[in-house]
Design an enzyme around this catalytic site. Structure first.
Site, PDB file in Angstrom:
ATOM      1  N   THR A 196       0.803  -1.222   0.000  1.00  0.00           N
ATOM      2  CA  THR A 196       0.000   0.000   0.000  1.00  0.00           C
ATOM      3  C   THR A 196       0.831   1.265   0.000  1.00  0.00           C
ATOM      4  OG1 THR A 196      -1.785  -1.033   1.209  1.00  0.00           O
ATOM      5  CG2 THR A 196      -1.749   1.357   1.254  1.00  0.00           C
ATOM      6  N   ARG A 224     -13.098  -9.175  -0.535  1.00  0.00           N
ATOM      7  CA  ARG A 224     -12.660  -8.472   0.676  1.00  0.00           C
ATOM      8  C   ARG A 224     -12.143  -7.073   0.312  1.00  0.00           C
ATOM      9  NH1 ARG A 224      -7.594  -6.014   2.430  1.00  0.00           N
ATOM     10  NH2 ARG A 224      -7.636  -5.974   4.699  1.00  0.00           N
ATOM     11  N   VAL A 225     -12.528  -6.106   1.106  1.00  0.00           N
ATOM     12  CA  VAL A 225     -12.045  -4.739   0.913  1.00  0.00           C
ATOM     13  C   VAL A 225     -11.380  -4.291   2.204  1.00  0.00           C
ATOM     14  CG1 VAL A 225     -12.766  -2.342   0.572  1.00  0.00           C
ATOM     15  CG2 VAL A 225     -13.775  -4.157  -0.825  1.00  0.00           C
ATOM     16  N   GLY A 226     -10.215  -3.685   2.079  1.00  0.00           N
ATOM     17  CA  GLY A 226      -9.500  -3.209   3.265  1.00  0.00           C
ATOM     18  C   GLY A 226      -9.810  -1.754   3.569  1.00  0.00           C
ATOM     19  N   ASP A 227      -8.919  -1.156   4.314  1.00  0.00           N
ATOM     20  CA  ASP A 227      -9.101   0.250   4.715  1.00  0.00           C
ATOM     21  C   ASP A 227      -8.754   1.235   3.610  1.00  0.00           C
ATOM     22  OD1 ASP A 227      -6.441  -0.717   4.886  1.00  0.00           O
ATOM     23  OD2 ASP A 227      -5.865   1.026   6.065  1.00  0.00           O
ATOM     24  N   THR A 247      -1.337   2.085   6.570  1.00  0.00           N
ATOM     25  CA  THR A 247      -0.915   0.869   5.902  1.00  0.00           C
ATOM     26  C   THR A 247      -0.953  -0.257   6.931  1.00  0.00           C
ATOM     27  OG1 THR A 247       0.896  -0.167   4.647  1.00  0.00           O
ATOM     28  CG2 THR A 247       1.530   1.385   6.351  1.00  0.00           C
ATOM     29  N   GLY A 248      -1.086  -1.476   6.451  1.00  0.00           N
ATOM     30  CA  GLY A 248      -1.136  -2.592   7.385  1.00  0.00           C
ATOM     31  C   GLY A 248      -2.460  -3.330   7.305  1.00  0.00           C
ATOM     32  N   GLY A 250      -5.903  -3.814   7.265  1.00  0.00           N
ATOM     33  CA  GLY A 250      -6.964  -2.828   7.104  1.00  0.00           C
ATOM     34  C   GLY A 250      -8.129  -2.996   8.055  1.00  0.00           C
TER      35      GLY A 250
HETATM   36  C1  SD4 Z   1      -5.336  -3.597   3.293  1.00  0.00           C
HETATM   37  N1  SD4 Z   1      -4.179  -1.768   4.291  1.00  0.00           N
HETATM   38  O1  SD4 Z   1      -5.835  -4.028   2.270  1.00  0.00           O
HETATM   39  C2  SD4 Z   1      -4.189  -2.648   3.170  1.00  0.00           C
HETATM   40  C3  SD4 Z   1      -2.960  -3.435   2.973  1.00  0.00           C
HETATM   41  C4  SD4 Z   1      -1.753  -2.776   3.472  1.00  0.00           C
HETATM   42  O2  SD4 Z   1       0.296  -2.894   4.338  1.00  0.00           O
HETATM   43  O3  SD4 Z   1      -1.645  -1.621   3.642  1.00  0.00           O
HETATM   44  N2  SD4 Z   1      -0.768  -3.462   3.825  1.00  0.00           N
HETATM   45  O4  SD4 Z   1      -5.707  -3.945   4.410  1.00  0.00           O
END
Ligand code: SD4
Length: 337
Positions: A196, A224-227, A247-248, A250
């Protein structure tokens, strides 16, 4: 260890301006150290190349929004070594590359696409949603259809390399989203864990915009949808206060409306780093056992151009680009050392 990591500091502003003048850019730069902008900051090591794209716009007096789009497009499609954003992103567990992205400008306008397939530049589609529709968010097939109607090229995003990584993963099909931890533990393709790109920019007029773009968690459930495409979670900008991005994992960011929280904490007077730290602490406090195993990082900038970051785990880095330095990579502070 992640050997692309270089903590490059140009020694003096004079040196960087001299270098710039060779390319002719210096003519148009008016360094404003007192105000701290123009400036662009981005998550992770690949933020450096994204920032360079953004800087071409910012250094010639362009708008922060244009800088964000130009910058984010670089890791989305031109950097084929990264498997976490755009073309060459790792697929979901059914082999579909589904992309999430959002963008927000100084007026509070925003646009977003989620779980979009077959289009390499979700940041541009997010901007089109913002500027050409009455909506904020388009998802799935509807997002792809809209992008094609707007003239974007439909293409296969799964490459032979990402298909191979996915097929390797299918042998065990264990879903363990260990994210952004330096050793990329536990999954094929783990060395590409730096997922990300979140970007925040302030232009020469002092206006703030931001963007966030990703292929999300590798091998996620289809749909699936993240943040990252969710305004307030993966990104938030308030032109009076500042901006934040994440990031991370979500899910934890969405649960805590992370980026909105960071901006609101800055509104209350916290520095960007302290605001990110407090947001991370809230995630840890709610789910301490989960937090030990995952990564979440926040990056923020305030109206003065001061910036900072904080993450759960060590290994988070962010790139900073302004008139003084174009390729600075800063190690983010973290809760776990
Ligand atoms: C998610 N936040 O899809 C994103 C992935 C991401 O570091 O940022 N990973 O959850």
């Amino acid at each position: 260890m992640y050997n692309r990591r270089k903590f490059i500091k140009l020694s003096a502003a004079g040196a960087s301006l001299a270098a710039l003048s060779k390319s002719g850019i210096a003519k148009t730069i008016t360094p404003r150290p007192e105000s701290g902008y123009p400036i662009v900051i981005s998550t992770w090591d690949f933020g450096i190349i994204a920032n360079k794209g953004a800087w071409k716009v910012l250094s010639t007096g362009g708008r922060a929004l244009d800088a964000i789009e130009a910058g984010a497009r670089i890791p989305e499609a031109e950097d084929i070594t990264n498997h976490t954003v755009g073309r060459t992103g790792l697929p979901d567990r059914d082999g579909h590359v589904t992309l999430d992205s959002c963008i927000m400008d100084e007026f509070g306008n925003c646009g977003s696409v989620a779980a979009m397939e077959d289009i390499a530049h979700p940041i541009s589609v997010a901007r089109m949603v913002m500027e050409k529709t009455p909506h904020v968010m388009l998802v799935g097939e509807g997002a792809t259809q809209f992008a094609v109607e707007q003239g974007m090229k439909k293409e296969k995003l799964l490459t032979p390399e990402t298909e191979k990584i996915w097929k390797e993963w299918l042998k065990k099909a264990q879903y363990s989203p260990v994210m952004n931890i330096e050793n990329g533990a536990g999954r094929p393709g783990g060395k590409y864990n730096h997922d990300t790109i979140g970007m925040l920019a302030i232009d020469a007029k002092g206006n703030i915009s931001g963007g966030c773009t990703t292929s999300g968690m590798a091998f996620k459930l289809h749909g699936r949808v993240g943040d990252s495409p969710i305004i307030g979670a993966g990104l938030y900008v308030d032109n009076e206060v500042g901006g934040a991005t994440s990031t991370g994992v979500g899910e934890e960011v969405i649960r805590n409306v992370g980026s909105f929280l960071v901006v609101e904490l800055m509104r209350q007077g916290l520095s960007p780093e302290d605001a990110c730290k407090e947001a991370v602490h809230r995630i840890i406090k709610k789910k301490p056992e989960t937090a030990k195993k995952i990564q979440v990082g926040f990056l923020a900038i305030n109206k003065k151009g001061e910036y900072g970051a904080y993450a759960i785990q060590s290994g988070f880095s962010y790139a900073v680009c302004n008139a003084q330095q174009q390729d600075l990579l800063v190690p983010g502070k973290s809760y776990y050392k």
